[in-house]
Write a protein that holds these residues in place. Sequence first.
Motif, PDB file in Angstrom:
ATOM      1  N   ARG A   6       0.820  -1.206   0.000  1.00  0.00           N
ATOM      2  CA  ARG A   6       0.000   0.000   0.000  1.00  0.00           C
ATOM      3  C   ARG A   6       0.864   1.270   0.000  1.00  0.00           C
ATOM      4  O   ARG A   6       0.542   2.238  -0.667  1.00  0.00           O
ATOM      5  CB  ARG A   6      -0.934  -0.024   1.207  1.00  0.00           C
ATOM      6  N   TRP A   7       1.948   1.294   0.735  1.00  0.00           N
ATOM      7  CA  TRP A   7       2.799   2.485   0.796  1.00  0.00           C
ATOM      8  C   TRP A   7       3.471   2.739  -0.549  1.00  0.00           C
ATOM      9  O   TRP A   7       3.785   3.874  -0.878  1.00  0.00           O
ATOM     10  CB  TRP A   7       3.818   2.376   1.937  1.00  0.00           C
ATOM     11  N   LYS A   8       3.706   1.686  -1.344  1.00  0.00           N
ATOM     12  CA  LYS A   8       4.282   1.868  -2.677  1.00  0.00           C
ATOM     13  C   LYS A   8       3.296   2.601  -3.583  1.00  0.00           C
ATOM     14  O   LYS A   8       3.688   3.466  -4.373  1.00  0.00           O
ATOM     15  CB  LYS A   8       4.662   0.524  -3.293  1.00  0.00           C
ATOM     16  N   ASN A   9       2.033   2.242  -3.477  1.00  0.00           N
ATOM     17  CA  ASN A   9       0.997   2.925  -4.277  1.00  0.00           C
ATOM     18  C   ASN A   9       0.901   4.405  -3.890  1.00  0.00           C
ATOM     19  O   ASN A   9       0.768   5.273  -4.751  1.00  0.00           O
ATOM     20  CB  ASN A   9      -0.359   2.248  -4.103  1.00  0.00           C
ATOM     21  N   ILE A  10       0.968   4.658  -2.609  1.00  0.00           N
ATOM     22  CA  ILE A  10       0.909   6.044  -2.131  1.00  0.00           C
ATOM     23  C   ILE A  10       2.131   6.820  -2.632  1.00  0.00           C
ATOM     24  O   ILE A  10       2.017   7.970  -3.066  1.00  0.00           O
ATOM     25  CB  ILE A  10       0.814   6.080  -0.589  1.00  0.00           C
ATOM     26  N   ALA A  11       3.290   6.192  -2.605  1.00  0.00           N
ATOM     27  CA  ALA A  11       4.507   6.852  -3.076  1.00  0.00           C
ATOM     28  C   ALA A  11       4.428   7.142  -4.569  1.00  0.00           C
ATOM     29  O   ALA A  11       4.807   8.229  -5.025  1.00  0.00           O
ATOM     30  CB  ALA A  11       5.723   5.987  -2.754  1.00  0.00           C
TER      31      ALA A  11
ATOM     32  N   VAL B 287       1.660   7.499  -6.432  1.00  0.00           N
ATOM     33  CA  VAL B 287       0.656   8.546  -6.646  1.00  0.00           C
ATOM     34  C   VAL B 287       1.224   9.907  -6.244  1.00  0.00           C
ATOM     35  O   VAL B 287       1.023  10.914  -6.942  1.00  0.00           O
ATOM     36  CB  VAL B 287      -0.646   8.220  -5.877  1.00  0.00           C
ATOM     37  N   SER B 288       1.962   9.962  -5.162  1.00  0.00           N
ATOM     38  CA  SER B 288       2.561  11.222  -4.725  1.00  0.00           C
ATOM     39  C   SER B 288       3.571  11.738  -5.734  1.00  0.00           C
ATOM     40  O   SER B 288       3.606  12.936  -6.041  1.00  0.00           O
ATOM     41  CB  SER B 288       3.253  11.040  -3.365  1.00  0.00           C
TER      42      SER B 288
END
Length: 118
Positions: A2-7, A9-10
Amino acid sequence: MRWKNIAVVSLVLASLTGCSLANKLVYRIDINQGNYIDQNAVEELKFGMTKEQVKFLLGPPMLVESGYPNTWYFVQYLKPGHDAPEQKELILSFDDSNQLVGMKGDYQPGTRFFEAIR
């Protein structure tokens, strides 16, 4: 995961904004060119004033055309740092005896301007 997706997208959002956000953080000076025209000085103008009196009040004009020496142009251009530029002008007309007879432009004359008519 999940944190990879957030990174991702950011990073995509940051690249889409580009320098537009950083551009607002950079200081830009205000650019003022031409005549500084004070509304209080414009309100002091009166019909019948001589060219020397007007020059004392407003300063020298920005433009006096060679074919029309009795028309003076005062132009003020202001470009604030990140805002849209604005230009204001004041056009004064004199008669052949060097007396003020007309005024037009972005500045409004005061009530004293019309006193000489009475």
